[in-house]
Design an enzyme around this catalytic site. Structure first.
Site, PDB file in Angstrom:
ATOM      1  N   GLU A   1      10.567   0.676   9.943  1.00  0.00           N
ATOM      2  CA  GLU A   1      11.511   1.766   9.659  1.00  0.00           C
ATOM      3  C   GLU A   1      10.770   3.057   9.989  1.00  0.00           C
ATOM      4  OE1 GLU A   1      14.541   1.332   8.591  1.00  0.00           O
ATOM      5  OE2 GLU A   1      14.609  -0.587   7.565  1.00  0.00           O
TER       6      GLU A   1
ATOM      7  N   LYS B   1       0.848  -1.199   0.000  1.00  0.00           N
ATOM      8  CA  LYS B   1       0.000   0.000   0.000  1.00  0.00           C
ATOM      9  C   LYS B   1       0.886   1.253   0.000  1.00  0.00           C
ATOM     10  CE  LYS B   1      -1.836   2.503   3.233  1.00  0.00           C
ATOM     11  NZ  LYS B   1      -1.677   3.821   2.601  1.00  0.00           N
TER      12      LYS B   1
ATOM     13  N   SER C   1       5.677   6.757  10.293  1.00  0.00           N
ATOM     14  CA  SER C   1       5.908   7.457  11.560  1.00  0.00           C
ATOM     15  C   SER C   1       6.032   6.481  12.730  1.00  0.00           C
ATOM     16  CB  SER C   1       4.751   8.423  11.821  1.00  0.00           C
ATOM     17  OG  SER C   1       3.551   7.694  11.892  1.00  0.00           O
ATOM     18  N   THR C   2       6.696   6.930  13.767  1.00  0.00           N
ATOM     19  CA  THR C   2       6.869   6.117  14.969  1.00  0.00           C
ATOM     20  C   THR C   2       5.503   5.809  15.595  1.00  0.00           C
ATOM     21  OG1 THR C   2       9.070   6.972  15.332  1.00  0.00           O
ATOM     22  CG2 THR C   2       7.943   6.098  17.263  1.00  0.00           C
TER      23      THR C   2
ATOM     24  N   GLU D   1      10.625  15.230  15.588  1.00  0.00           N
ATOM     25  CA  GLU D   1      10.874  15.210  14.154  1.00  0.00           C
ATOM     26  C   GLU D   1       9.952  16.223  13.472  1.00  0.00           C
ATOM     27  OE1 GLU D   1       9.511  11.707  11.990  1.00  0.00           O
ATOM     28  OE2 GLU D   1      11.451  11.640  10.979  1.00  0.00           O
TER      29      GLU D   1
ATOM     30  N   CYS E   1      13.603  10.633   6.652  1.00  0.00           N
ATOM     31  CA  CYS E   1      13.639  10.084   8.015  1.00  0.00           C
ATOM     32  C   CYS E   1      15.032  10.222   8.628  1.00  0.00           C
ATOM     33  CB  CYS E   1      13.215   8.634   7.986  1.00  0.00           C
ATOM     34  SG  CYS E   1      14.113   7.709   6.736  1.00  0.00           S
TER      35      CYS E   1
HETATM   36  P1  NAD Z   1       2.508   7.692   8.517  1.00  0.00           P
HETATM   37  O1  NAD Z   1       2.952   6.737   9.543  1.00  0.00           O
HETATM   38  O2  NAD Z   1       1.401   8.606   8.820  1.00  0.00           O
HETATM   39  O3  NAD Z   1       2.058   6.909   7.204  1.00  0.00           O
HETATM   40  C1  NAD Z   1       2.870   5.933   6.588  1.00  0.00           C
HETATM   41  C2  NAD Z   1       1.994   4.951   5.881  1.00  0.00           C
HETATM   42  O4  NAD Z   1       1.227   4.241   6.838  1.00  0.00           O
HETATM   43  C3  NAD Z   1       1.001   5.545   4.905  1.00  0.00           C
HETATM   44  O5  NAD Z   1       0.904   4.709   3.791  1.00  0.00           O
HETATM   45  C4  NAD Z   1      -0.301   5.534   5.701  1.00  0.00           C
HETATM   46  O6  NAD Z   1      -1.457   5.486   4.899  1.00  0.00           O
HETATM   47  C5  NAD Z   1      -0.148   4.266   6.498  1.00  0.00           C
HETATM   48  N1  NAD Z   1      -0.910   4.194   7.744  1.00  0.00           N
HETATM   49  C6  NAD Z   1      -1.403   5.206   8.498  1.00  0.00           C
HETATM   50  N2  NAD Z   1      -2.019   4.716   9.606  1.00  0.00           N
HETATM   51  C7  NAD Z   1      -1.888   3.359   9.549  1.00  0.00           C
HETATM   52  C8  NAD Z   1      -2.274   2.291  10.414  1.00  0.00           C
HETATM   53  N3  NAD Z   1      -2.921   2.511  11.557  1.00  0.00           N
HETATM   54  N4  NAD Z   1      -1.959   1.028  10.056  1.00  0.00           N
HETATM   55  C9  NAD Z   1      -1.272   0.775   8.911  1.00  0.00           C
HETATM   56  N5  NAD Z   1      -0.891   1.742   8.060  1.00  0.00           N
HETATM   57  C10 NAD Z   1      -1.181   3.023   8.367  1.00  0.00           C
HETATM   58  O7  NAD Z   1       3.828   8.443   8.079  1.00  0.00           O
HETATM   59  P2  NAD Z   1       3.998   9.555   6.961  1.00  0.00           P
HETATM   60  O8  NAD Z   1       3.564  10.841   7.523  1.00  0.00           O
HETATM   61  O9  NAD Z   1       3.390   9.082   5.679  1.00  0.00           O
HETATM   62  O10 NAD Z   1       5.576   9.488   6.747  1.00  0.00           O
HETATM   63  C11 NAD Z   1       6.447  10.239   7.461  1.00  0.00           C
HETATM   64  C12 NAD Z   1       7.120   9.395   8.506  1.00  0.00           C
HETATM   65  O11 NAD Z   1       7.793   8.287   7.919  1.00  0.00           O
HETATM   66  C13 NAD Z   1       8.195  10.164   9.223  1.00  0.00           C
HETATM   67  O12 NAD Z   1       8.080   9.985  10.594  1.00  0.00           O
HETATM   68  C14 NAD Z   1       9.494   9.555   8.713  1.00  0.00           C
HETATM   69  O13 NAD Z   1      10.571   9.662   9.552  1.00  0.00           O
HETATM   70  C15 NAD Z   1       9.105   8.162   8.448  1.00  0.00           C
HETATM   71  N6  NAD Z   1      10.001   7.551   7.460  1.00  0.00           N
HETATM   72  C16 NAD Z   1      10.903   6.619   7.905  1.00  0.00           C
HETATM   73  C17 NAD Z   1      11.785   6.034   7.008  1.00  0.00           C
HETATM   74  C18 NAD Z   1      12.784   5.004   7.482  1.00  0.00           C
HETATM   75  O14 NAD Z   1      13.339   4.294   6.653  1.00  0.00           O
HETATM   76  N7  NAD Z   1      13.050   4.895   8.754  1.00  0.00           N
HETATM   77  C19 NAD Z   1      11.748   6.371   5.661  1.00  0.00           C
HETATM   78  C20 NAD Z   1      10.818   7.328   5.244  1.00  0.00           C
HETATM   79  C21 NAD Z   1       9.932   7.892   6.175  1.00  0.00           C
END
Ligand code: NAD
Length: 487
Positions: A263, A189, A242-243, A394, A297
């Protein structure tokens, strides 16, 4: 017309150099990619927009639980009948084919990613797309050599993969390439604001004649992601995001047999010692936090600079920031593109305002922001202390918090004083100091005299609240094979 100031203060004008979007065929609407074909979803649909113009690009299906179930069933069938049975050298041929098609269609993917995500074309063209292809090439090479991986040769089954919006195609390749190389099938997804390159990747799977069901792409937001990771027939969950969501996923799979890699977020320290080559360090600081609008990230979002060179580094940094060109992502001169969404822009603004309220001093590069779309000027905060929220949380935007230190021990203590542990940077002329500091930093990746270097052969991942598991390299196979780690 973009105006930029050179380090000497002279003004340059750049004629627009837009990449044509004619190569991209964005359809008015998209279905879900299940069992090798595009199908209508049972649920609603949502719009994906261009963050630089707010133009609606397409209507995209929102997968509900029934759709998720069909996709997981397709992946299960493909695993038990085909993909989990064919020899690794046969799987490798498909992965090589996909890698080559990504290269052949590289311009199309780069333009589409820029339009849907808002990031500059020079990044999608020179970073996202080439590294995505490199991941497929690299893991194609592993598919018939798994007995040398140290992690066994047996696949897990069906992988449910959820990715964020900051590197849509690249994160897809980090997830799909190792999973397929190890003989797993996939339901992936993409993030709701950036689904288009994943849907183009689905077409690439068709073009590569990948057996139906090996890769399934389902679009939607958090509810779709939740339905996927909690589906009982998913063997492996791989999540980047996100965390906060990572924590919710860890809870939802606790007690099940599912394997999980997470991640998550970061708040990396980029440490500049007084003997560092300062101009190079300034380039590294800029790359560390303004690359991809800071939506990274592992961004070097905390600059730790040795006090004796603090003023000098800041002066050079401001001069360099004044040359950054912000604007149309499709313009080949653009350094800083659009913020990915109105929601993310609001978050960046809110944390920046809190930084000011808490007493830090704000400075933004003097650049004109376009009238439409979501924009935030590259910004630094000085006078930041460890207690400030902008030093701890962050921001995930083009905002740098600057702190100072006097001794290496203080730099290490401050760098490690964070709940995250994803990456860090060290700038110094002394090799022995690099080794000592890098050893003491609790971060999954430490760059020395460089920053934000990514390579498929090199493992990437975090400690503490930055998640667990590694992607990339031989380590990246571990999360997709049944064998035990040799370590
Ligand atoms: P997010 O966690 O809001 O969303 C990430 C994905 O998860 C999206 O596809 C979203 O639709 C999905 N999602 C949301 N709620 C969910 C749930 N309850 N169950 C399953 N899936 C769900 O994060 P974001 O705002 O899209 O991305 C930014 C974050 O990602 C930042 O915190 C960043 O640091 C992190 N990030 C980490 C890495 C890494 O490799 N460590 C790489 C890129 C981004």
């Amino acid at each position: 017309m973009m105006v930029s100031t050179s380090p000497t203060g002279a003004k340059f004008e750049y004629a627009p150099a837009p990449e044509s979007r004619a190569i991209v065929d964005i359809k008015p609407s998209y279905g879900l990619f299940v069992n090798g074909e595009f199908v209508d979803g049972h649920g609603h649909s949502f719009k994906t927009i261009s963050p630089s113009t707010e133009e609606v690009l397409a209507e995209v299906a929102e997968a509900d639980e029934a759709d998720v179930d069909l996709a997981v069933k397709a992946a299960r069938r493909a695993h038990s009948r085909v993909w989990g049975r064919i020899p690794g050298k046969e799987r490798a041929k498909y992965l090589f084919r996909i890698a080559r098609i990504i290269q052949e269609r590289g311009r199309e993917l780069a333009v589409l990613e820029s339009i849907d995500n808002g990031k500059p074309i020079k990044e999608t063209r020179d970073v996202d797309v080439p590294i995505a292809a490199a991941h497929f090439f690299y893991y194609a090479g592993w598919a018939d050599k798994l007995e040398y991986s140290g992690h066994g040769t047996q696949s897990l089954g069906v992988a449910g993969q959820v990715i964020p919006w900051n590197f849509p195609l690249l994160m897809l390749s980090w997830k799909i390439a190792p999973a397929l190389a190890c003989g797993n099938t996939v339901v992936l997804k993409p993030a709701e604001t950036t689904p288009l390159t994943a849907l183009l990747f689905a077409e690439i799977c068709q073009q590569a004649d990948l057996p139906p069901g090996v890769v399934n792409i389902i679009t939607g937001a958090g509810d779709t992601g939740r339905a996927l990771v909690s589906h009982p027939d998913v063997d492996k969950v791989a999540f980047t995001g996100s965390t906060e969501v990572g924590r919710a996923i860890a809870k939802s799979v606790a007690g099940s047999d599912k394997r999980v890699t997470l991640e998550l977020g970061g708040k990396a320290a980029n440490i500049v010692f007084d003997d560092a080559p300062l101009d190079q360090a300034v380039e590294g600081i800029v790359n560390g936090i303004f690359f991809n609008q800071g939506h990274v990230c592992c961004a070097g979002s905390r600059l730790l600079v040795q006090e004796s060179v603090g003023d000098e580094v800041l002066a050079r940094l401001k001069r360099r920031m004044a040359t950054l060109r912000l604007g149309d992502p499709l313009d080949k001169n653009t350094d800083v593109g659009a913020i990915n969404s109105a929601e993310q822009l609001a978050k960046i603004r809110e944390l920046s305002e809190i930084g000011e309220q808490e007493g830090a001093e704000r400075w933004s590069a003097p650049c004109e922001l376009p009238d439409h779309g979501f924009w935030f000027a590259p910004t630094i905060f000085t006078g930041v202390t460890q207690a400030h929220r902008i030093a701890r949380e962050e921001i995930f935007g083009p905002v740098l918090s600057v702190l100072t230190f006097r001794t290496p021990a203080e730099a290490i203590e401050k760098a490690n004083n964070t709940p995250y542990g994803l990456s860090a940077g060290v700038w110094t002329d002394k090799g022995s100091r690099i080794l000592k500091v890098a050893n003491a930093l609790r971060a999954g990746v430490v760059w020395a005299n460089t920053f934000n270097k990514f390579d498929p052969t090199s493992p990437f991942g975090g400690y503490k609240e930055s998640g667990y598991g590694r992607e990339g390299g031989r380590h990246g196979l571990e999360g997709y094979l049944k064998g035990q780690s040799l370590k």
